[in-house]
Design a protein around this motif. Structure first.
Motif, PDB file in Angstrom:
ATOM      1  N   PHE A   1       9.084  84.646  29.540  1.00 54.01           N
ATOM      2  CA  PHE A   1      10.456  84.193  29.741  1.00 54.01           C
ATOM      3  C   PHE A   1      10.868  83.060  28.799  1.00 54.01           C
ATOM      4  N   GLN A   2       9.982  82.668  27.895  1.00 52.54           N
ATOM      5  CA  GLN A   2      10.320  81.585  26.956  1.00 52.54           C
ATOM      6  C   GLN A   2      11.510  81.993  26.083  1.00 52.54           C
ATOM      7  N   GLY A   3      12.508  81.119  26.035  1.00 54.85           N
ATOM      8  CA  GLY A   3      13.708  81.384  25.251  1.00 54.85           C
ATOM      9  C   GLY A   3      14.718  82.280  25.938  1.00 54.85           C
ATOM     10  N   LYS A   4      14.400  82.760  27.150  1.00 51.47           N
ATOM     11  CA  LYS A   4      15.274  83.674  27.876  1.00 51.47           C
ATOM     12  C   LYS A   4      16.184  82.902  28.832  1.00 51.47           C
ATOM     13  N   THR A   5      17.382  83.431  29.040  1.00 44.38           N
ATOM     14  CA  THR A   5      18.334  82.834  29.974  1.00 44.38           C
ATOM     15  C   THR A   5      18.134  83.425  31.360  1.00 44.38           C
ATOM     16  N   ILE A   6      18.084  82.555  32.362  1.00 50.72           N
ATOM     17  CA  ILE A   6      17.972  82.973  33.752  1.00 50.72           C
ATOM     18  C   ILE A   6      19.105  82.301  34.527  1.00 50.72           C
TER      19      ILE A   6
ATOM     20  N   LYS B   1      17.227  87.447  33.765  1.00 47.92           N
ATOM     21  CA  LYS B   1      17.220  87.597  35.214  1.00 47.92           C
ATOM     22  C   LYS B   1      18.457  86.959  35.839  1.00 47.92           C
ATOM     23  N   LEU B   2      18.881  87.547  36.955  1.00 49.59           N
ATOM     24  CA  LEU B   2      19.871  86.954  37.841  1.00 49.59           C
ATOM     25  C   LEU B   2      19.162  86.701  39.159  1.00 49.59           C
ATOM     26  N   MET B   3      19.193  85.440  39.622  1.00 46.68           N
ATOM     27  CA  MET B   3      18.544  85.083  40.881  1.00 46.68           C
ATOM     28  C   MET B   3      19.600  84.581  41.854  1.00 46.68           C
TER      29      MET B   3
END
Length: 297
Positions: free
Chosen positions: A25-30, A213-215
């Motif tokens: 998930f590094q650099g990813k938008t959550i 991801k959407l949480m």
């Protein structure tokens, strides 16, 4: 009473389990919808803030969208303004909208920002008005009434839906190591201010930002089966059947539909997570078992 010292082997095992997820998930938008008990319980508020700070420190880009319904109702009560709901949705006249904007964009937003900053993070508070982030339009709702010849049009006042999202201000903050904290308030073409469901705002932001991801944090363990047991994963093709047979019902339906819409529009995965659990975000992101329900394609 002194706290027991953690077993070093257990700590090492936890860190080892987390490592591949940190890399993934590094650099990813959550995008995280923050609401429910997690926003009112002091221990949960602190664990949430620490979770998003840690996410940022290990190279992820958390974006927080928050609700604030109970806080709005509390302030309205203090000023003697009665809250009116139709089908669970707040009717928002001009006076109520002023309170909504003050509470969401001011009191609640700045409390979250201040808490993250006080614990070592770098958060910036926004509403949908900032940088034209969220363009909205008035929510149009109709329902069938057997007494009437045509569907009844319900006017919720200043309640809106997302028309478009301009993500540039959020993307700029992400590149500067800030954590965006967003109140779900949008502005229409006519300059009117609209109160928007926070789940819907989070979903639209996740799509526009091409989030990993959407949480959605809730006050339940996730989606439960007929026996009350957690469904750890649900396939998109099974959603309609679960709604039809009543497994997914009530307030869980719009949350699941929001998660489904996000996936169908390009978000990698959507999760419904129990916000009543301390460090729920880290447990879901960094452990093999997770703690919520994942909607998967």
């Amino acid at each position: 009473m002194s706290q027991s010292t953690p077993n070093p082997q257990n700590v090492a095992q936890i860190l080892t389990e987390a490592l591949p997820y940190i890399r993934q998930f590094q650099g990813k938008t959550i995008v995280i919808k923050y609401g429910g008990n997690a926003m009112v319980d002091q221990a949960l508020k602190h664990s949430f803030a620490r979770d998003v700070i840690l996410m940022k420190l290990v190279g992820m880009n958390p974006v927080v969208v928050h609700g604030g319904g109970p806080q709005i109702s509390e302030v309205l009560k203090k000023i003697g303004k009665e809250s009116t709901f139709i089908d669970g949705m707040r009717v928002t006249d001009s006076e109520t909208m002023d309170v909504v904007e003050m509470v969401l964009g001011g009191l609640v937003n700045k409390e979250i920002v201040n808490l993250i900053n006080s614990l070592g993070g770098k958060a910036v508070g926004l509403t949908g008005k900032d940088g034209n982030l969220i363009r909205a339009k008035k929510l149009a709702v109709s329902r069938d009434d057997p007494v009437l010849e045509r569907p009844e049009i319900i006017d919720y006042g200043h309640v809106g839906e997302v028309e478009s999202v301009d993500p540039r201000i959020v993307q700029l903050l992400e590149t500067q190591a800030f954590i965006p904290v967003i109140a779900p308030i949008g502005v229409g073409e006519d300059g009117e201010t609209y109160n928007i469901n926070a789940d819907l705002v989070a979903g639209k932001l996740a799509v526009t930002l091409a989030a990993e991801k959407l949480m959605l944090l809730t006050n339940t363990p996730g989606v439960l089966d007929k026996n009350g047991d957690l469904l750890a994963a649900i396939n998109l093709k099974d959603i309609r059947g679960l709604i039809k047979d009543g497994t997914i019902a009530g307030g869980m339906i719009p949350k699941v539909e929001c998660a489904v819409d996000a996936i169908q529009s390009g978000v990698k995965s959507s999760l419904i997570v129990d916000g009543r659990v301390e460090h729920a975000i880290l447990l879901e992101l960094f452990t093999d078992s997770g703690i919520g329900t994942q909607i998967e394609s």
